[in-house]
Each structure stands twice: as structure tokens, then as C-alpha cells.
Design an enzyme around this catalytic site. Structure first.
Site, PDB file in Angstrom:
ATOM      1  N   SER A 123     -19.019  17.549  53.804  1.00  0.00           N
ATOM      2  CA  SER A 123     -17.894  16.754  54.301  1.00  0.00           C
ATOM      3  C   SER A 123     -16.722  16.822  53.331  1.00  0.00           C
ATOM      4  O   SER A 123     -16.918  16.938  52.110  1.00  0.00           O
ATOM      5  CB  SER A 123     -18.366  15.299  54.420  1.00  0.00           C
ATOM      6  OG  SER A 123     -17.268  14.445  54.616  1.00  0.00           O
ATOM      7  N   TYR A 147     -22.451   7.806  50.299  1.00  0.00           N
ATOM      8  CA  TYR A 147     -22.567   8.854  51.326  1.00  0.00           C
ATOM      9  C   TYR A 147     -21.992  10.174  50.796  1.00  0.00           C
ATOM     10  O   TYR A 147     -22.624  11.221  50.859  1.00  0.00           O
ATOM     11  CB  TYR A 147     -21.838   8.421  52.609  1.00  0.00           C
ATOM     12  CG  TYR A 147     -21.567   9.569  53.553  1.00  0.00           C
ATOM     13  CD1 TYR A 147     -22.615  10.227  54.194  1.00  0.00           C
ATOM     14  CD2 TYR A 147     -20.271  10.028  53.794  1.00  0.00           C
ATOM     15  CE1 TYR A 147     -22.369  11.296  55.056  1.00  0.00           C
ATOM     16  CE2 TYR A 147     -20.016  11.085  54.641  1.00  0.00           C
ATOM     17  CZ  TYR A 147     -21.067  11.722  55.271  1.00  0.00           C
ATOM     18  OH  TYR A 147     -20.818  12.781  56.105  1.00  0.00           O
ATOM     19  N   LYS A 151     -23.753  14.069  49.752  1.00  0.00           N
ATOM     20  CA  LYS A 151     -23.287  15.404  50.164  1.00  0.00           C
ATOM     21  C   LYS A 151     -23.065  16.287  48.944  1.00  0.00           C
ATOM     22  O   LYS A 151     -23.450  17.452  48.915  1.00  0.00           O
ATOM     23  CB  LYS A 151     -22.002  15.289  50.993  1.00  0.00           C
ATOM     24  CG  LYS A 151     -22.187  14.632  52.344  1.00  0.00           C
ATOM     25  CD  LYS A 151     -23.047  15.486  53.250  1.00  0.00           C
ATOM     26  CE  LYS A 151     -23.282  14.876  54.609  1.00  0.00           C
ATOM     27  NZ  LYS A 151     -24.301  15.573  55.406  1.00  0.00           N
TER      28      LYS A 151
HETATM   29  P1  NAD Z   1     -24.882  12.138  64.134  1.00  0.00           P
HETATM   30  O1  NAD Z   1     -25.395  10.871  63.563  1.00  0.00           O
HETATM   31  O2  NAD Z   1     -24.434  12.145  65.543  1.00  0.00           O
HETATM   32  O3  NAD Z   1     -25.957  13.301  63.931  1.00  0.00           O
HETATM   33  C1  NAD Z   1     -26.897  13.307  62.886  1.00  0.00           C
HETATM   34  C2  NAD Z   1     -28.265  13.427  63.519  1.00  0.00           C
HETATM   35  O4  NAD Z   1     -29.268  13.459  62.509  1.00  0.00           O
HETATM   36  C3  NAD Z   1     -28.594  12.254  64.449  1.00  0.00           C
HETATM   37  O5  NAD Z   1     -28.969  12.759  65.702  1.00  0.00           O
HETATM   38  C4  NAD Z   1     -29.746  11.536  63.739  1.00  0.00           C
HETATM   39  O6  NAD Z   1     -30.635  10.949  64.666  1.00  0.00           O
HETATM   40  C5  NAD Z   1     -30.361  12.667  62.948  1.00  0.00           C
HETATM   41  N1  NAD Z   1     -31.098  12.268  61.761  1.00  0.00           N
HETATM   42  C6  NAD Z   1     -30.706  11.414  60.774  1.00  0.00           C
HETATM   43  N2  NAD Z   1     -31.646  11.337  59.823  1.00  0.00           N
HETATM   44  C7  NAD Z   1     -32.648  12.165  60.190  1.00  0.00           C
HETATM   45  C8  NAD Z   1     -33.885  12.520  59.632  1.00  0.00           C
HETATM   46  N3  NAD Z   1     -34.289  11.990  58.481  1.00  0.00           N
HETATM   47  N4  NAD Z   1     -34.681  13.392  60.284  1.00  0.00           N
HETATM   48  C9  NAD Z   1     -34.298  13.920  61.459  1.00  0.00           C
HETATM   49  N5  NAD Z   1     -33.133  13.623  62.050  1.00  0.00           N
HETATM   50  C10 NAD Z   1     -32.311  12.764  61.420  1.00  0.00           C
HETATM   51  O7  NAD Z   1     -23.705  12.634  63.186  1.00  0.00           O
HETATM   52  P2  NAD Z   1     -22.739  13.888  63.348  1.00  0.00           P
HETATM   53  O8  NAD Z   1     -21.365  13.343  63.407  1.00  0.00           O
HETATM   54  O9  NAD Z   1     -23.201  14.794  64.402  1.00  0.00           O
HETATM   55  O10 NAD Z   1     -22.907  14.542  61.907  1.00  0.00           O
HETATM   56  C11 NAD Z   1     -23.758  15.632  61.671  1.00  0.00           C
HETATM   57  C12 NAD Z   1     -23.683  15.992  60.199  1.00  0.00           C
HETATM   58  O11 NAD Z   1     -22.341  16.301  59.841  1.00  0.00           O
HETATM   59  C13 NAD Z   1     -24.130  14.861  59.271  1.00  0.00           C
HETATM   60  O12 NAD Z   1     -24.864  15.430  58.210  1.00  0.00           O
HETATM   61  C14 NAD Z   1     -22.819  14.286  58.785  1.00  0.00           C
HETATM   62  O13 NAD Z   1     -22.957  13.694  57.510  1.00  0.00           O
HETATM   63  C15 NAD Z   1     -21.945  15.527  58.730  1.00  0.00           C
HETATM   64  N6  NAD Z   1     -20.515  15.205  58.828  1.00  0.00           N
HETATM   65  C16 NAD Z   1     -20.078  14.478  59.906  1.00  0.00           C
HETATM   66  C17 NAD Z   1     -18.726  14.136  59.996  1.00  0.00           C
HETATM   67  C18 NAD Z   1     -18.220  13.320  61.170  1.00  0.00           C
HETATM   68  O14 NAD Z   1     -17.137  12.769  61.067  1.00  0.00           O
HETATM   69  N7  NAD Z   1     -18.929  13.224  62.284  1.00  0.00           N
HETATM   70  C19 NAD Z   1     -17.835  14.539  58.992  1.00  0.00           C
HETATM   71  C20 NAD Z   1     -18.316  15.286  57.921  1.00  0.00           C
HETATM   72  C21 NAD Z   1     -19.670  15.614  57.852  1.00  0.00           C
HETATM   73  C1  UD1 Z   2     -14.163   8.396  57.418  1.00  0.00           C
HETATM   74  C2  UD1 Z   2     -15.012   8.280  56.179  1.00  0.00           C
HETATM   75  C3  UD1 Z   2     -15.271   9.680  55.631  1.00  0.00           C
HETATM   76  C4  UD1 Z   2     -15.881  10.578  56.702  1.00  0.00           C
HETATM   77  C5  UD1 Z   2     -14.937  10.602  57.898  1.00  0.00           C
HETATM   78  C6  UD1 Z   2     -15.412  11.440  59.035  1.00  0.00           C
HETATM   79  C7  UD1 Z   2     -14.413   6.096  55.203  1.00  0.00           C
HETATM   80  C8  UD1 Z   2     -13.758   5.402  54.050  1.00  0.00           C
HETATM   81  N1  UD1 Z   2     -14.325   7.449  55.193  1.00  0.00           N
HETATM   82  O1  UD1 Z   2     -12.971   8.990  57.007  1.00  0.00           O
HETATM   83  O2  UD1 Z   2     -16.125   9.637  54.532  1.00  0.00           O
HETATM   84  O3  UD1 Z   2     -16.047  11.892  56.208  1.00  0.00           O
HETATM   85  O4  UD1 Z   2     -14.767   9.241  58.366  1.00  0.00           O
HETATM   86  O5  UD1 Z   2     -16.561  10.858  59.602  1.00  0.00           O
HETATM   87  O6  UD1 Z   2     -15.018   5.470  56.057  1.00  0.00           O
HETATM   88  N2  UD1 Z   2      -8.413   3.820  61.273  1.00  0.00           N
HETATM   89  C9  UD1 Z   2      -7.794   2.674  61.731  1.00  0.00           C
HETATM   90  N3  UD1 Z   2      -8.503   1.825  62.519  1.00  0.00           N
HETATM   91  C10 UD1 Z   2      -9.804   2.059  62.891  1.00  0.00           C
HETATM   92  C11 UD1 Z   2     -10.432   3.247  62.416  1.00  0.00           C
HETATM   93  C12 UD1 Z   2      -9.702   4.095  61.609  1.00  0.00           C
HETATM   94  O7  UD1 Z   2      -6.635   2.426  61.426  1.00  0.00           O
HETATM   95  O8  UD1 Z   2     -10.403   1.234  63.608  1.00  0.00           O
HETATM   96  C13 UD1 Z   2      -7.640   4.757  60.445  1.00  0.00           C
HETATM   97  C14 UD1 Z   2      -8.180   4.888  59.029  1.00  0.00           C
HETATM   98  O9  UD1 Z   2      -7.639   3.906  58.190  1.00  0.00           O
HETATM   99  C15 UD1 Z   2      -7.726   6.319  58.690  1.00  0.00           C
HETATM  100  C16 UD1 Z   2      -7.759   7.055  60.031  1.00  0.00           C
HETATM  101  O10 UD1 Z   2      -7.728   6.036  61.020  1.00  0.00           O
HETATM  102  O11 UD1 Z   2      -6.413   6.299  58.212  1.00  0.00           O
HETATM  103  C17 UD1 Z   2      -9.014   7.890  60.236  1.00  0.00           C
HETATM  104  O12 UD1 Z   2     -10.152   7.057  60.027  1.00  0.00           O
HETATM  105  P1  UD1 Z   2     -11.652   7.570  60.269  1.00  0.00           P
HETATM  106  O13 UD1 Z   2     -11.754   8.130  61.641  1.00  0.00           O
HETATM  107  O14 UD1 Z   2     -12.577   6.462  59.928  1.00  0.00           O
HETATM  108  O15 UD1 Z   2     -11.832   8.783  59.276  1.00  0.00           O
HETATM  109  P2  UD1 Z   2     -11.599   8.848  57.678  1.00  0.00           P
HETATM  110  O16 UD1 Z   2     -10.971   7.630  57.167  1.00  0.00           O
HETATM  111  O17 UD1 Z   2     -10.910  10.125  57.400  1.00  0.00           O
END
Ligand code: NAD
Ligand code: UD1
Length: 336
Positions: A123, A147, A151
């Protein structure tokens, strides 16, 4: 055969779709702690193929080893993990156990099964507060919450693994802000409880499930005072995994950003969402959210230069696809 851990989740289900479309054989593993099996069942009518699914936990090394062996897996895309920043502050050990120990167990099972190709979901949160923009892969790594540290620790662990056994082929992909949904509207993000992230919250306001959005801070040093992020369409993100995987022909560790390279402010997102949905998004300004940064966007050039990938979808398309998913599934997968 490619194994996806966390394959039933938001990003995982979109990667499953992309891999099936490209003709790969896949198997998904998930403990369903933050997802619903329906995500994978819905892929079948679109792709015309079933996703093989195992309900298992990545911390269960024996179960993972058995899946790797019996399914003749050759590569793993590792998405399983917990991802809520605020929750990680109050339950850090749960995060270290799931994300770090889970990866240790997974890698151990992979070693035993002699599977040495791995794509890891990292991430942009590993960068912490930007000291310069755009964020390239050389930017210092200083995550500001547990978190983010899980990573970073996994990234470091994977580099050490390759150092000691250099036949591993590893891609570490640092995602910026994944949003949107598959254009079918059949799969998408289905957060449990109150959404933490902007787009799911905005979509729930648009559909009338929540009264108004609180914008956390309008006094940032940005043109309109609200935070700026690099939103990336989840379908573009998914295709980045295919490109990275096809590049992993030779041993090594590749670390790359997956972002668009440009940022949008919270107010721009609201305006775009209102335009595509025809709904108004009431909002109020609140205090800054602790841990938030003003501006964050990627330098995505390395991904383009090394594995020829580039995000192509616009903010309008991200919002339109997110809205279609929300409209068709007001209660997410729970309505199915
Ligand atoms: P998500 O929660 O929808 O998907 C993660 C999946 O992993 C879920 O289906 C959950 O049930 C499963 N899981 C969790 N722990 C587990 C375990 N111990 N064994 C087996 N399954 C398990 O989240 P996502 O948004 O699809 O994210 C996927 C990956 O990408 C994650 O590692 C997350 O940290 C990373 N990531 C997500 C974002 C984002 O904004 N969505 C941003 C940066 C990185
Ligand atoms: C968040 C996580 C980051 C993660 C990313 C993607 C935090 C501090 N950071 O980041 O670690 O990688 O999500 O999953 O939680 N916002 C509002 N109102 C809301 C929600 C969001 O104003 O109800 C604003 C936030 O202040 C920010 C922007 O929208 O400026 C994006 O927010 P968000 O979607 O939560 O993503 P990140 O803050 O980038």
C-alpha cells in the site's frame, strides 16, 4: 494454476475476473472475515467459468500447503489481510498476526510446495507523510500506523527471503486509492458497517443510506482546502497484477506503485459523483482525521517502464462504475 489469497475480497474478486478473462486457471482462498462468497459466484455468468474456492485461513500452513499441492499452483497473488487503519491502532496484534504471521505461514507453505512466484498487495501507506511529490518508489518508508507497518514488515521480509533464496520471483505492488467496480455492476466494494473510505461513504449518501458526508478538513494547503488522493479504478489495478505477473519470468524482487499519477480532491470527487449519479451529496466540514495527509499521489512511471502497465480509466468512470454497483446492490452482497 494461480492461487489468490483474499480472492473473495474487493480487489481479489476483480483480479479473479481479470485472470479468468485472460484465460488463466485460478483458485481463490479466503477465510471470509471481510467478504462474501457471492462475489465469486457472480463472476461465473460473466466469465462463463467457475472460480474454484477454498474456505481457508492463510495462517493455516497445512491447509495452504494442501491447496498449493493438490491444485498444482505455480504462482500466488497474496491479498489476504486486514486493512482498516483505525482498527489497527486499537488491535495492533490482530493486524500483526493476520498480515505478518499470515504471510510467514503462506511463504512457508509455498517453500514446501516449491512455488516461488509471489505478487504481494502492499500500500502507498508505507510511505507515510510525503516529503516530496509525486511519490516514487525511492521515497523514504515511514508508515504512521500499525496497518502500514505490517505492509512494510512484509515487504522487508520478502526482500530478505529473496536475498537468501534468489530463485524467488516477487512483485511488491503499492496500491494508491482503489475505487470503482467492474462495469457489469455485479461485483464491487461491500464494506461491513460504516465505510471508512471516501467513495463507499459517498455512494451510500447518494443512495440515501446515510444522511450526509463529513469532509474531514477543509483547511489543507490544497486549491480547495480538502485532501487530494490518487484514486485508481479497481479494474486498472487488477490489470496491473496481470502485467506484473507476466513480467515475473526471472528471479528478483520488483517493487512498483500502482496509481494514476494524478490526484483529485474530496470536493472534486463529490462533484463528479453528483454528475454521474444525478443525486446530490449533502456534506458538512469536520475536523481533520488524525493521520491524514494533505496530498498523496503516485509516480507510476516505474510500472510502465518495467512491465508496460498504465492506468487508463478516468475519475468519471470510477464514480460511474462505483455508482452502478451501489445502485444495483444497495445492500451489497447481503441482498443475494
Ligand atoms: P478486502 O478486505 O475486501 O479483501 C481482503 C480479503 O482477505 C477479504 O476477503 C478477507 O476475508 C480476507 N482475509 C483476511 N484475513 C485473512 C486470512 N487470515 N486468511 C484468509 N483470508 C483472509 O480488502 P481489499 O480492499 O480487497 O484489499 C486487498 C489487499 O490489498 C489487502 O491486503 C489490503 O491491505 C491491500 N490494499 C488495499 C487497499 C484498499 O484501499 N482497498 C489499498 C492498499 C492496499
Ligand atoms: C486510507 C488509509 C490508508 C489506506 C487507504 C486506502 C487512513 C488514515 N488511511 O487512506 O492507509 O491505504 O485508505 O484504503 O485511514 N474523507 C472524508 N470523509 C470520509 C472519508 C474520507 O473527508 O468520510 C477524506 C479523507 O480525509 C481523505 C480522502 O477523503 O482526504 C480519502 O480518504 P480515504 O478514502 O479514507 O483514503 P486515504 O485517506 O487515502
Amino acid at each position: 494454476m494461480i492461487l489468490l489469497t483474499g480472492g473473495a475480497g474487493y480487489i481479489g474478486s476483480h483480479i479473479c475476473m481479470a485472470l479468468l478473462d485472460a484465460g488463466f486457471d485460478i483458485v481463490a482462498v479466503d477465510n471470509l472475515s471481510n467478504s462474501n462468497r457471492a462475489s465469486l459466484e457472480r463472476i461465473q455468468p460473466i466469465c462463463g467459468r467457475r472460480v474454484a474456492f477454498w474456505h481457508a485461513d492463510i495462517r493455516n500452513e497445512e491447509a495452504i500447503y494442501e491447496i498449493l499441492r493438490s491444485c498444482e499452483v505455480t504462482a500466488v497473488i497474496h491479498l489476504a489481510g486486514l486493512k482498516a487503519v483505525a482498527e489497527s491502532n486499537v488491535q495492533p496484534m490482530t493486524y500483526y498476526e493476520n498480515n505478518v504471521l499470515g504471510t510467514v505461514r503462506l511463504v512457508s507453505a509455498m517453500k514446501r510446495a516449491n512455488v516461488k512466484t509471489l505478487v504481494f498487495s502492499s500500500s502507498a501507506t508505507v510511505y507515510g507523510t510525503p516529503t516530496y511529490l509525486p511519490l516514487d518508489e525511492k521515497h523514504p518508508l515511514r508508515p504512521t500506523n500499525p496497518y502500514g507497518r505490517t505492509k512494510l514488515f512484509v515487504e522487508e521480509m520478502l526482500k530478505d527471503l529473496h536475498q537468501s533464496e534468489n530463485d524467488w520471483r516477487i512483485a511488491i505492488l503499492r496500491y494508491f486509492n482503489p475505487v470503482g467496480a467492474h462495469e457489469s455492476g455485479l461485483i464491487g466494494e461491500d464494506p461491513m458497517g460504516i465505510p471508512n473510505n471516501l467513495l463507499p461513504f459517498v455512494a451510500q449518501v447518494a443512495i440515501g443510506k446515510r444522511e450526509k458526508l463529513v469532509i474531514w478538513g477543509n483547511d489543507y494547503e490544497t486549491p480547495d482546502g480538502t485532501g487530494i488522493r490518487d484514486f485508481i479504478h479497481v479494474v486498472d489495478l487488477a490489470s496491473g497484477h496481470l502485467s506484473a505477473l507476466s513480467h515475473l519470468k526471472v528471479p528478483g524482487v520488483l517493487t512498483a506503485n500502482l496509481g494514476t499519477g494524478s490526484g483529485a480532491s474530496v470536493l472534486e470527487v463529490i462533484r463528479t459523483f453528483e454528475a454521474v449519479s444525478g443525486r446530490s451529496i449533502p456534506y458538512v466540514f469536520g475536523e481533520r482525521r488524525p493521520g491524514d495527509v494533505a496530498i498523496c499521489y503516485a509516480d507510476p512511471m516505474l510500472a510502465e517502464a518495467t512491465f508496460g502497465w498504465k492506468a487508463t480509466r478516468s475519475l468519471t468512470q470510477m464514480c460511474a462504475d462505483h455508482w452502478r454497483w451501489q445502485l444495483k446492490n444497495p445492500n451489497g452482497y447481503r441482498g443475494t
